[in-house]
Write a protein that holds these residues in place. Structure first.
Motif, PDB file in Angstrom:
ATOM      1  N   VAL A   1     -15.809  -6.901 -21.004  1.00 44.59           N
ATOM      2  CA  VAL A   1     -14.483  -7.225 -21.530  1.00 44.59           C
ATOM      3  C   VAL A   1     -14.615  -8.340 -22.555  1.00 44.59           C
ATOM      4  N   ARG A   2     -13.563  -8.531 -23.355  1.00 45.02           N
ATOM      5  CA  ARG A   2     -13.640  -9.466 -24.475  1.00 45.02           C
ATOM      6  C   ARG A   2     -13.085 -10.850 -24.157  1.00 45.02           C
ATOM      7  N   THR A   3     -12.186 -10.946 -23.201  1.00 46.34           N
ATOM      8  CA  THR A   3     -11.549 -12.236 -22.940  1.00 46.34           C
ATOM      9  C   THR A   3     -11.695 -12.628 -21.474  1.00 46.34           C
ATOM     10  N   LYS A   4     -11.548 -13.924 -21.215  1.00 45.80           N
ATOM     11  CA  LYS A   4     -11.629 -14.429 -19.850  1.00 45.80           C
ATOM     12  C   LYS A   4     -10.510 -13.863 -18.997  1.00 45.80           C
ATOM     13  N   ARG A   5      -9.307 -13.729 -19.598  1.00 48.89           N
ATOM     14  CA  ARG A   5      -8.184 -13.205 -18.828  1.00 48.89           C
ATOM     15  C   ARG A   5      -8.448 -11.784 -18.365  1.00 48.89           C
ATOM     16  N   ASP A   6      -9.023 -10.946 -19.269  1.00 47.63           N
ATOM     17  CA  ASP A   6      -9.345  -9.574 -18.886  1.00 47.63           C
ATOM     18  C   ASP A   6     -10.416  -9.553 -17.800  1.00 47.63           C
ATOM     19  N   ALA A   7     -11.384 -10.466 -17.920  1.00 51.38           N
ATOM     20  CA  ALA A   7     -12.445 -10.520 -16.906  1.00 51.38           C
ATOM     21  C   ALA A   7     -11.876 -10.899 -15.541  1.00 51.38           C
ATOM     22  N   GLU A   8     -10.948 -11.848 -15.533  1.00 46.97           N
ATOM     23  CA  GLU A   8     -10.352 -12.255 -14.257  1.00 46.97           C
ATOM     24  C   GLU A   8      -9.525 -11.126 -13.657  1.00 46.97           C
ATOM     25  N   ALA A   9      -8.863 -10.338 -14.517  1.00 40.76           N
ATOM     26  CA  ALA A   9      -8.084  -9.200 -14.014  1.00 40.76           C
ATOM     27  C   ALA A   9      -8.998  -8.178 -13.345  1.00 40.76           C
ATOM     28  N   VAL A  10     -10.173  -7.906 -13.967  1.00 39.72           N
ATOM     29  CA  VAL A  10     -11.130  -6.974 -13.368  1.00 39.72           C
ATOM     30  C   VAL A  10     -11.661  -7.536 -12.055  1.00 39.72           C
ATOM     31  N   ARG A  11     -11.963  -8.840 -12.054  1.00 43.27           N
ATOM     32  CA  ARG A  11     -12.469  -9.457 -10.823  1.00 43.27           C
ATOM     33  C   ARG A  11     -11.481  -9.307  -9.680  1.00 43.27           C
ATOM     34  N   ARG A  12     -10.185  -9.589  -9.983  1.00 45.80           N
ATOM     35  CA  ARG A  12      -9.173  -9.472  -8.926  1.00 45.80           C
ATOM     36  C   ARG A  12      -9.068  -8.038  -8.417  1.00 45.80           C
ATOM     37  N   LYS A  13      -9.190  -7.078  -9.333  1.00 46.00           N
ATOM     38  CA  LYS A  13      -9.101  -5.683  -8.901  1.00 46.00           C
ATOM     39  C   LYS A  13     -10.305  -5.318  -8.044  1.00 46.00           C
ATOM     40  N   LEU A  14     -11.488  -5.778  -8.426  1.00 46.50           N
ATOM     41  CA  LEU A  14     -12.687  -5.523  -7.616  1.00 46.50           C
ATOM     42  C   LEU A  14     -12.534  -6.134  -6.224  1.00 46.50           C
ATOM     43  N   GLU A  15     -12.042  -7.357  -6.162  1.00 48.52           N
ATOM     44  CA  GLU A  15     -11.861  -8.007  -4.864  1.00 48.52           C
ATOM     45  C   GLU A  15     -10.844  -7.266  -4.007  1.00 48.52           C
ATOM     46  N   ARG A  16      -9.746  -6.829  -4.653  1.00 51.29           N
ATOM     47  CA  ARG A  16      -8.716  -6.107  -3.900  1.00 51.29           C
ATOM     48  C   ARG A  16      -9.269  -4.782  -3.382  1.00 51.29           C
ATOM     49  N   ASP A  17      -9.994  -4.041  -4.251  1.00 56.06           N
ATOM     50  CA  ASP A  17     -10.549  -2.750  -3.823  1.00 56.06           C
ATOM     51  C   ASP A  17     -11.646  -2.942  -2.781  1.00 56.06           C
ATOM     52  N   TYR A  18     -12.385  -4.051  -2.878  1.00 52.80           N
ATOM     53  CA  TYR A  18     -13.392  -4.339  -1.853  1.00 52.80           C
ATOM     54  C   TYR A  18     -12.720  -4.576  -0.507  1.00 52.80           C
ATOM     55  N   ALA A  19     -11.611  -5.334  -0.516  1.00 57.94           N
ATOM     56  CA  ALA A  19     -10.886  -5.608   0.731  1.00 57.94           C
ATOM     57  C   ALA A  19     -10.325  -4.332   1.332  1.00 57.94           C
ATOM     58  N   LEU A  20      -9.965  -3.374   0.489  1.00 54.27           N
ATOM     59  CA  LEU A  20      -9.398  -2.109   0.970  1.00 54.27           C
ATOM     60  C   LEU A  20     -10.479  -1.064   1.261  1.00 54.27           C
ATOM     61  N   GLY A  21     -11.736  -1.422   1.006  1.00 59.10           N
ATOM     62  CA  GLY A  21     -12.817  -0.489   1.301  1.00 59.10           C
ATOM     63  C   GLY A  21     -13.060   0.539   0.221  1.00 59.10           C
ATOM     64  N   ARG A  22     -12.500   0.332  -0.973  1.00 61.87           N
ATOM     65  CA  ARG A  22     -12.663   1.314  -2.056  1.00 61.87           C
ATOM     66  C   ARG A  22     -13.820   0.958  -2.991  1.00 61.87           C
ATOM     67  N   PHE A  23     -14.412  -0.228  -2.827  1.00 59.15           N
ATOM     68  CA  PHE A  23     -15.498  -0.653  -3.700  1.00 59.15           C
ATOM     69  C   PHE A  23     -16.537  -1.396  -2.878  1.00 59.15           C
ATOM     70  N   CYS A  24     -17.810  -1.048  -3.072  1.00 55.02           N
ATOM     71  CA  CYS A  24     -18.901  -1.712  -2.363  1.00 55.02           C
ATOM     72  C   CYS A  24     -19.824  -2.362  -3.388  1.00 55.02           C
ATOM     73  N   PRO A  25     -19.950  -3.676  -3.387  1.00 58.33           N
ATOM     74  CA  PRO A  25     -20.789  -4.339  -4.387  1.00 58.33           C
ATOM     75  C   PRO A  25     -22.272  -4.024  -4.250  1.00 58.33           C
ATOM     76  N   TRP A  26     -22.677  -3.435  -3.093  1.00 55.32           N
ATOM     77  CA  TRP A  26     -24.102  -3.134  -2.877  1.00 55.32           C
ATOM     78  C   TRP A  26     -24.481  -1.753  -3.411  1.00 55.32           C
ATOM     79  N   THR A  27     -23.513  -0.876  -3.542  1.00 50.12           N
ATOM     80  CA  THR A  27     -23.822   0.485  -3.997  1.00 50.12           C
ATOM     81  C   THR A  27     -23.118   0.855  -5.290  1.00 50.12           C
ATOM     82  N   ASP A  28     -21.972   0.281  -5.562  1.00 52.02           N
ATOM     83  CA  ASP A  28     -21.235   0.598  -6.789  1.00 52.02           C
ATOM     84  C   ASP A  28     -21.615  -0.375  -7.900  1.00 52.02           C
ATOM     85  N   ASP A  29     -21.659   0.133  -9.119  1.00 48.79           N
ATOM     86  CA  ASP A  29     -22.034  -0.692 -10.268  1.00 48.79           C
ATOM     87  C   ASP A  29     -20.788  -1.351 -10.852  1.00 48.79           C
ATOM     88  N   PRO A  30     -20.630  -2.663 -10.716  1.00 51.41           N
ATOM     89  CA  PRO A  30     -19.427  -3.314 -11.240  1.00 51.41           C
ATOM     90  C   PRO A  30     -19.351  -3.272 -12.762  1.00 51.41           C
TER      91      PRO A  30
END
Length: 334
Positions: A1-30
Motif C-alpha cells: 500500500v502507498r500510505t500509512k493509513r491504508d496500511a493500518e486499515a489492512v492491519r486491522r482487517k487482518l487482525e479482525r479476520d484472524y480473530a474470526l478464524g478467517r486468516f492464519c498468519p502461519w499459512t496465509d501470505d499477508p
C-alpha cells in the motif's frame, strides 16, 4: 500500500479476520492478502462493526451510539453503501426528526464519530458530516454552585432526613472529586487508596467508565474526611456509598438530590451540576486546564475549556491585579 493509513486499515482487517478464524498468519501470505478492493460495506454492516469497535465504552454511550446511528441507517437505507452517504443525506435525516437545534447538534456529533471511524477503517473516503449545515446554537456554559449553596443542600439533607446522611456525604464527596453519577454509585472500597490519598475510577466486570479509560483522582482533606465517616459507618468492603436498602440506584440518587436541592432553595439543580461545580471551582482557583481535564476525565481540552468562563468577578480581579502590577504608570512608579 502507498500510505500509512491504508496500511493500518489492512492491519486491522487482518487482525479482525484472524480473530474470526478467517486468516492464519502461519499459512496465509499477508503480502498477497485481499489486494482487490472490497465492495463498500452497507450502513447496516458498518453500524454493527462500529458498535463492536466501541465495546469498551460505557453501556449508556454504546446505547446512544446505537440509537442515533441505527435511526440514521434505517432512514438512509440499511443496504446503502456507507461510502455513498453524503452530507445532504444527513441533513435530510436531521430535518425528518423534528428535533431541536441543540439535539441536532448532538445527533450530528454522534454521526461524526461513526463516519470518522468508517474512514479510518477504509470504508469511506471522506466524512459525510463534514459538510452538514446546522443552525448555530447559543453557547450554554455549565451551571455550577457557590459554596454557600452546597452548604445549604447538605444542611437541608441533615435536617430533613436523618436516615439520609449518606446523601449529604455523597454531595460533599462529589464536589471534591468531580465523579459522575455512575462513578459515585459504583465506587468500591478496593478502588480507594487512603495511603496515597487517591481513588481509581476503573473498569470492572459490572462497570465501564464513560470513555473506557481509567483515571486516578486525588483526594482532598474534605474527601478523605467523608471516606473516614463512611468507613466508620459501613466498614471497608463493598460500595463506599450505600443507602438503607444497599447499593444506590442512579435514578433514585438523582431524584433524591433534586428534591433536597429544591427544599434548600437552590432552584432547578441536578446531580451532574456537582461535577460542573468541582471543575468550575478548580478553574476559578487558577488550576491549569490540562490538570482539570485529567481530573475530570474529559476526552479533550475543548470540553474542559467550557469551565474556564466561570467566575466573572475572579476573572476581573485577576486581570486588574495583573495590570496594576506591570507596565508603565503602575501605582508607585514615577
Amino acid at each position: 500500500v502507498r500510505t500509512k493509513r491504508d496500511a493500518e486499515a489492512v492491519r486491522r482487517k487482518l487482525e479482525r479476520d484472524y480473530a474470526l478464524g478467517r486468516f492464519c498468519p502461519w499459512t496465509d501470505d499477508p503480502l498477497s492478502y485481499d489486494r482487490t478492493p472490497s465492495k463498500p460495506e452497507t450502513l447496516r454492516g458498518a453500524c454493527c462493526a462500529f458498535l463492536e469497535a466501541k465495546a469498551h465504552k460505557a453501556p449508556r454511550t454504546r446505547s446512544d451510539y446505537g440509537k442515533v446511528v441505527g435511526r440514521f441507517a434505517a432512514f438512509a437505507g440499511p443496504h446503502t453503501p456507507i461510502g455513498h452517504v453524503t452530507a445532504a443525506d444527513v441533513e435530510r435525516w436531521l430535518d425528518s426528526t423534528a428535533a431541536r437545534d441543540v439535539t441536532r447538534q448532538t445527533y450530528n456529533r454522534t454521526l461524526k464519530v461513526f463516519f470518522r471511524w468508517a474512514r479510518t477503517e477504509g470504508l469511506a473516503d471522506g466524512v459525510a458530516t463534514d459538510g452538514v449545515r446546522l443552525r448555530r446554537v447559543p453557547t450554554k456554559f455549565p451551571r455550577f454552585l457557590a459554596e454557600d449553596e452546597v452548604d445549604r443542600i447538605v444542611e437541608t439533607i441533615h435536617s430533613e432526613a436523618r436516615s439520609a446522611h449518606w446523601l449529604a456525604d455523597l454531595v460533599v464527596f462529589a464536589v471534591h472529586t468531580g465523579l459522575r453519577r455512575a462513578e459515585l454509585v459504583a465506587l468500591r472500597w478496593e478502588a480507594v487508596d487512603v495511603a496515597r490519598g487517591s481513588l481509581t475510577v476503573a473498569n470492572t466486570e459490572t462497570f465501564t467508565t464513560k470513555s473506557g479509560a481509567e483515571r486516578r483522582v486525588p483526594l482532598s482533606a474534605t474527601a478523605r474526611a467523608v471516606l473516614a465517616r463512611r468507613h466508620a459507618e459501613t466498614g471497608a468492603s463493598g460500595h463506599v456509598f450505600t443507602c438503607r436498602t444497599g447499593p444506590i440506584s442512579p435514578d433514585y440518587l438523582s431524584q433524591a438530590f433534586k428534591r433536597y436541592a429544591r427544599l434548600a432553595g437552590v432552584g432547578d439543580c441536578h446531580l451532574h451540576h456537582l461535577r460542573h461545580t468541582a471543575c468550575s471551582w478548580l478553574a476559578m482557583r487558577g488550576v491549569p486546564v490540562e490538570v482539570i481535564r485529567r481530573f475530570a476525565g474529559h476526552s479533550t481540552i475543548t470540553v474542559t475549556e467550557r469551565y474556564m468562563h466561570v467566575g466573572e468577578t475572579f476573572y476581573a480581579d485577576q486581570v486588574v491585579r495583573a495590570m496594576d502590577n506591570t507596565g508603565p504608570g503602575r501605582p508607585g512608579r514615577p
